[in-house]
Design an enzyme around this catalytic site. Structure first.
Site, mmCIF file in Angstrom:
data_model
loop_
_atom_site.group_PDB
_atom_site.id
_atom_site.type_symbol
_atom_site.label_atom_id
_atom_site.label_comp_id
_atom_site.label_asym_id
_atom_site.label_seq_id
_atom_site.Cartn_x
_atom_site.Cartn_y
_atom_site.Cartn_z
ATOM 1 N N LEU A 20 3.775 -84.193 33.000
ATOM 2 C CA LEU A 20 4.266 -83.728 31.689
ATOM 3 C C LEU A 20 4.427 -84.947 30.778
ATOM 4 O O LEU A 20 4.972 -85.961 31.204
ATOM 5 C CB LEU A 20 5.604 -83.013 31.866
ATOM 6 C CG LEU A 20 6.174 -82.267 30.659
ATOM 7 C CD1 LEU A 20 7.123 -81.167 31.117
ATOM 8 C CD2 LEU A 20 6.930 -83.168 29.699
ATOM 9 N N HIS A 63 25.455 -84.972 17.778
ATOM 10 C CA HIS A 63 24.241 -85.556 18.360
ATOM 11 C C HIS A 63 24.438 -85.824 19.851
ATOM 12 O O HIS A 63 23.531 -85.607 20.660
ATOM 13 C CB HIS A 63 23.845 -86.838 17.631
ATOM 14 C CG HIS A 63 23.522 -86.616 16.180
ATOM 15 N ND1 HIS A 63 22.710 -85.586 15.763
ATOM 16 C CD2 HIS A 63 23.898 -87.264 15.052
ATOM 17 C CE1 HIS A 63 22.602 -85.624 14.439
ATOM 18 N NE2 HIS A 63 23.321 -86.621 13.984
ATOM 19 N N ASP A 107 17.319 -78.818 15.640
ATOM 20 C CA ASP A 107 18.178 -78.869 14.457
ATOM 21 C C ASP A 107 19.515 -78.158 14.695
ATOM 22 O O ASP A 107 19.572 -77.184 15.453
ATOM 23 C CB ASP A 107 17.437 -78.234 13.268
ATOM 24 C CG ASP A 107 18.054 -78.629 11.936
ATOM 25 O OD1 ASP A 107 18.731 -79.678 11.879
ATOM 26 O OD2 ASP A 107 17.858 -77.890 10.950
HETATM 27 C C1 IPE Z 1 14.437 -82.040 10.966
HETATM 28 O O1 IPE Z 1 15.756 -81.713 10.747
HETATM 29 C C2 IPE Z 1 14.360 -83.371 11.641
HETATM 30 C C3 IPE Z 1 14.841 -83.402 13.020
HETATM 31 C C4 IPE Z 1 15.261 -82.396 13.725
HETATM 32 C C5 IPE Z 1 14.815 -84.709 13.634
HETATM 33 P P1 IPE Z 1 16.463 -82.019 9.356
HETATM 34 O O2 IPE Z 1 17.852 -81.514 9.448
HETATM 35 O O3 IPE Z 1 16.302 -83.452 8.985
HETATM 36 O O4 IPE Z 1 15.590 -81.150 8.350
HETATM 37 P P2 IPE Z 1 15.944 -80.514 6.949
HETATM 38 O O5 IPE Z 1 16.543 -81.608 6.109
HETATM 39 O O6 IPE Z 1 16.915 -79.419 7.202
HETATM 40 O O7 IPE Z 1 14.647 -79.999 6.421
HETATM 41 C C1 IPE Z 2 19.274 -82.395 14.005
HETATM 42 O O1 IPE Z 2 20.543 -81.994 13.664
HETATM 43 C C2 IPE Z 2 19.227 -83.780 14.530
HETATM 44 C C3 IPE Z 2 18.673 -84.755 13.586
HETATM 45 C C4 IPE Z 2 18.115 -84.483 12.439
HETATM 46 C C5 IPE Z 2 18.750 -86.156 13.972
HETATM 47 P P1 IPE Z 2 21.136 -82.247 12.225
HETATM 48 O O2 IPE Z 2 21.866 -83.550 12.228
HETATM 49 O O3 IPE Z 2 20.103 -82.129 11.158
HETATM 50 O O4 IPE Z 2 22.165 -81.044 12.117
HETATM 51 P P2 IPE Z 2 22.452 -80.117 10.879
HETATM 52 O O5 IPE Z 2 21.150 -79.544 10.426
HETATM 53 O O6 IPE Z 2 23.080 -80.983 9.831
HETATM 54 O O7 IPE Z 2 23.385 -79.076 11.406
HETATM 55 MG MG MG Z 3 19.396 -80.517 10.106
#
Ligand code: IPE
Ligand code: IPE
Ligand code: MG
Length: 238
Positions: free
Chosen positions: A129, A35, A18
């Site tokens: 793995l 990303h 995240d």
């Molecule tokens: C969790 O992250 C999902 C992934 C890392 C793919 P999110 O950014 O979607 O989660 P929330 O919304 O903060 O809970």
């Molecule tokens: C995690 O990063 C990746 C995915 C959920 C695909 P985020 O896109 O949720 O990044 P933040 O949480 O908004 O910083």
């Molecule tokens: Mg996020």
């Protein structure tokens, strides 16, 4: 699990990757650029996990809830994934890594499904793995479909409902072949599970770090493993 496991490396590490969006925002860039920057730590951590003899690495790449994001962000994420698979599969193959997609993969765009199927097929014989990419993954959807499958089998008389075991249930999960998670890492500062691996996390050690995913490097990963190895896992025993 015996106490002697206490200082051995985790067999199964799961990561909620995240913070890509915030990483990009802090630099005045688009979420999709965040990303893109998040692809590098995937390579780094996979190699580090391999070196540390981790047997299963499960990465949360896209949740069922992430479908609610803009069409542009979702499309960019999946085209990035196709590029990742195209450029990495050869190396996965030679380095002994088996790749699998877990989730409601039928919902993925056609090109993503095709790239995933090809990578899965090519690496199917690897055993060192297992890298599982959780894509269109949500634990509640996963648990619900497992319950639905069991109910349908019972209705057809194929199984005896009163004899259903935890193993029978686990086998019907998308993540059925995975062992329990030993260590869950979440980057990005939030301390929540976000619908990830509810079944397999039952006795996982949880590790949260403020580091945003694109900044997460080998050193951060080793810190998490080290922290894990210092913990005493009791599994409910006195
Ligand atoms: C969790 O992250 C999902 C992934 C890392 C793919 P999110 O950014 O979607 O989660 P929330 O919304 O903060 O809970
Ligand atoms: C995690 O990063 C990746 C995915 C959920 C695909 P985020 O896109 O949720 O990044 P933040 O949480 O908004 O910083
Ligand atoms: Mg996020």
């Amino acid at each position: 699990m015996p106490d002697s496991q206490e200082h051995s490396p985790p067999q199964h590490v799961a990561i909620i990757m995240d913070g890509n969006g915030r990483w990009a925002e802090a630099r005045g860039r688009s979420r999709s650029e965040g990303h893109l920057a998040g692809a590098e730590p995937v390579r780094t951590i996979l190699k580090a996990a391999h070196r540390q003899k981790v047997r299963y690495l499960t990465l949360y790449a896209f949740s069922t809830e992430n479908w609610a994001r803009s069409k542009e962000e979702v499309e960019n994420l999946f085209s990035l994934l196709v590029r990742y698979l195209d450029s990495e599969t050869a190396e996965l193959l030679t380095s002994g890594v088996r790749l699998r997609g877990v989730g409601d993969t039928g919902r993925l765009p056609e090109a993503t499904r095709a790239a995933l199927a090809q990578a899965e097929e090519l690496t199917a014989g690897n055993t060192e793995l297992t890298l599982s990419l959780a894509l269109s993954y949500g634990s509640r959807a996963e648990l619900t479909q497992a319950a639905r499958n069991l109910a349908q089998e019972a209705q057809k008389g194929l199984i005896d409902p009163s004899a259903v075991t935890e193993e029978d249930f686990a086998r019907r999960l998308w993540t059925g072949i995975l062992p329990e998670v030993d260590l869950l890492i979440r980057t990005g500062g939030d301390q929540r599970i976000s619908n990830f691996l509810l079944w397999h996390l039952a006795y996982a050690e949880l590790y949260f770090t403020d580091t945003l995913w694109p900044d997460f490097g080998e050193e951060d990963f080793l810190l998490a493993l080290n922290d894990f190895q210092g913990r005493r896992r009791r599994f409910g025993r006195a």
